[in-house]
Design a protein around this motif. Structure first.
Motif, PDB file in Angstrom:
ATOM      1  N   LYS A  93       0.833  -1.209   0.000  1.00  0.00           N
ATOM      2  CA  LYS A  93       0.000   0.000   0.000  1.00  0.00           C
ATOM      3  C   LYS A  93       0.863   1.253   0.000  1.00  0.00           C
ATOM      4  O   LYS A  93       0.549   2.235  -0.675  1.00  0.00           O
ATOM      5  CB  LYS A  93      -0.921   0.014   1.233  1.00  0.00           C
ATOM      6  CG  LYS A  93      -1.910  -1.116   1.284  1.00  0.00           C
ATOM      7  CD  LYS A  93      -3.076  -0.879   0.374  1.00  0.00           C
ATOM      8  CE  LYS A  93      -4.149  -1.948   0.563  1.00  0.00           C
ATOM      9  NZ  LYS A  93      -5.209  -1.817  -0.397  1.00  0.00           N
ATOM     10  N   PHE A  94       1.981   1.219   0.712  1.00  0.00           N
ATOM     11  CA  PHE A  94       2.885   2.369   0.760  1.00  0.00           C
ATOM     12  C   PHE A  94       3.524   2.598  -0.620  1.00  0.00           C
ATOM     13  O   PHE A  94       3.571   3.730  -1.102  1.00  0.00           O
ATOM     14  CB  PHE A  94       3.970   2.144   1.835  1.00  0.00           C
ATOM     15  CG  PHE A  94       4.887   3.308   1.983  1.00  0.00           C
ATOM     16  CD1 PHE A  94       4.477   4.442   2.689  1.00  0.00           C
ATOM     17  CD2 PHE A  94       6.152   3.289   1.447  1.00  0.00           C
ATOM     18  CE1 PHE A  94       5.317   5.523   2.832  1.00  0.00           C
ATOM     19  CE2 PHE A  94       7.012   4.370   1.587  1.00  0.00           C
ATOM     20  CZ  PHE A  94       6.587   5.497   2.283  1.00  0.00           C
ATOM     21  N   ARG A  95       4.006   1.508  -1.246  1.00  0.00           N
ATOM     22  CA  ARG A  95       4.608   1.620  -2.580  1.00  0.00           C
ATOM     23  C   ARG A  95       3.607   2.158  -3.608  1.00  0.00           C
ATOM     24  O   ARG A  95       3.978   2.873  -4.527  1.00  0.00           O
ATOM     25  CB  ARG A  95       5.122   0.255  -3.058  1.00  0.00           C
ATOM     26  CG  ARG A  95       6.496  -0.097  -2.543  1.00  0.00           C
ATOM     27  CD  ARG A  95       7.101  -1.279  -3.287  1.00  0.00           C
ATOM     28  NE  ARG A  95       6.270  -2.462  -3.318  1.00  0.00           N
ATOM     29  CZ  ARG A  95       6.203  -3.399  -2.353  1.00  0.00           C
ATOM     30  NH1 ARG A  95       6.918  -3.254  -1.279  1.00  0.00           N
ATOM     31  NH2 ARG A  95       5.423  -4.435  -2.485  1.00  0.00           N
ATOM     32  N   GLU A  96       2.340   1.781  -3.457  1.00  0.00           N
ATOM     33  CA  GLU A  96       1.315   2.216  -4.393  1.00  0.00           C
ATOM     34  C   GLU A  96       0.784   3.607  -4.062  1.00  0.00           C
ATOM     35  O   GLU A  96      -0.123   4.107  -4.723  1.00  0.00           O
ATOM     36  CB  GLU A  96       0.178   1.193  -4.412  1.00  0.00           C
ATOM     37  CG  GLU A  96       0.606  -0.161  -4.967  1.00  0.00           C
ATOM     38  CD  GLU A  96      -0.420  -1.260  -4.747  1.00  0.00           C
ATOM     39  OE1 GLU A  96      -1.501  -0.977  -4.186  1.00  0.00           O
ATOM     40  OE2 GLU A  96      -0.124  -2.405  -5.122  1.00  0.00           O
ATOM     41  N   GLY A  97       1.328   4.218  -3.011  1.00  0.00           N
ATOM     42  CA  GLY A  97       0.916   5.567  -2.628  1.00  0.00           C
ATOM     43  C   GLY A  97      -0.409   5.630  -1.900  1.00  0.00           C
ATOM     44  O   GLY A  97      -1.015   6.691  -1.791  1.00  0.00           O
ATOM     45  N   GLU A  98      -0.868   4.513  -1.396  1.00  0.00           N
ATOM     46  CA  GLU A  98      -2.153   4.481  -0.691  1.00  0.00           C
ATOM     47  C   GLU A  98      -1.998   4.805   0.785  1.00  0.00           C
ATOM     48  O   GLU A  98      -2.992   4.919   1.497  1.00  0.00           O
ATOM     49  CB  GLU A  98      -2.805   3.110  -0.879  1.00  0.00           C
ATOM     50  CG  GLU A  98      -3.184   2.832  -2.334  1.00  0.00           C
ATOM     51  CD  GLU A  98      -3.845   1.490  -2.506  1.00  0.00           C
ATOM     52  OE1 GLU A  98      -4.604   1.053  -1.612  1.00  0.00           O
ATOM     53  OE2 GLU A  98      -3.598   0.852  -3.549  1.00  0.00           O
TER      54      GLU A  98
END
Length: 99
Positions: A93-98
């Motif tokens: 989720k962090f990598r996807e900017g969420e």
């Protein structure tokens, strides 16, 4: 000692450590489960650990959790399995900017 006393004479000694972590993230529920299968011995074995460790035998490793190195016990840990699964989702989720 109480568990050993209550299980005296029992044939079915199957046991399981299980942890479930719930995470509410952006209105979405996530559940992460960690399980370690084993059996309850008839007597204690091992000096490391606490609680059920000296009587919880893990067949795939051929020893109780009280006989494992701290590193192996942490790798096998039901809590660790659930935590690592949650960490994976959080990292995605962090990598996807969420996050």
């Amino acid at each position: 000692h109480k568990v050993l006393g209550e299980m005296k004479g029992e044939e079915n000694r199957k046991a399981r450590f299980r942890t479930v972590i719930a995470l509410l993230l952006g209105g979405e529920e996530h559940f992460f489960e960690g399980i370690v299968e084993g059996k309850i011995l008839e007597q204690q074995q091992g000096e490391i650990g606490f609680g059920y460790d000296p009587i919880f035998y893990v067949p795939e490793y051929g020893c109780t959790t009280a006989e494992m190195t701290p590193e192996l016990k942490n790798e096998l840990s039901h809590r660790g399995k659930a935590r690592r699964a949650m960490k994976k989702i959080l990292e995605e989720k962090f990598r996807e900017g969420e996050l």
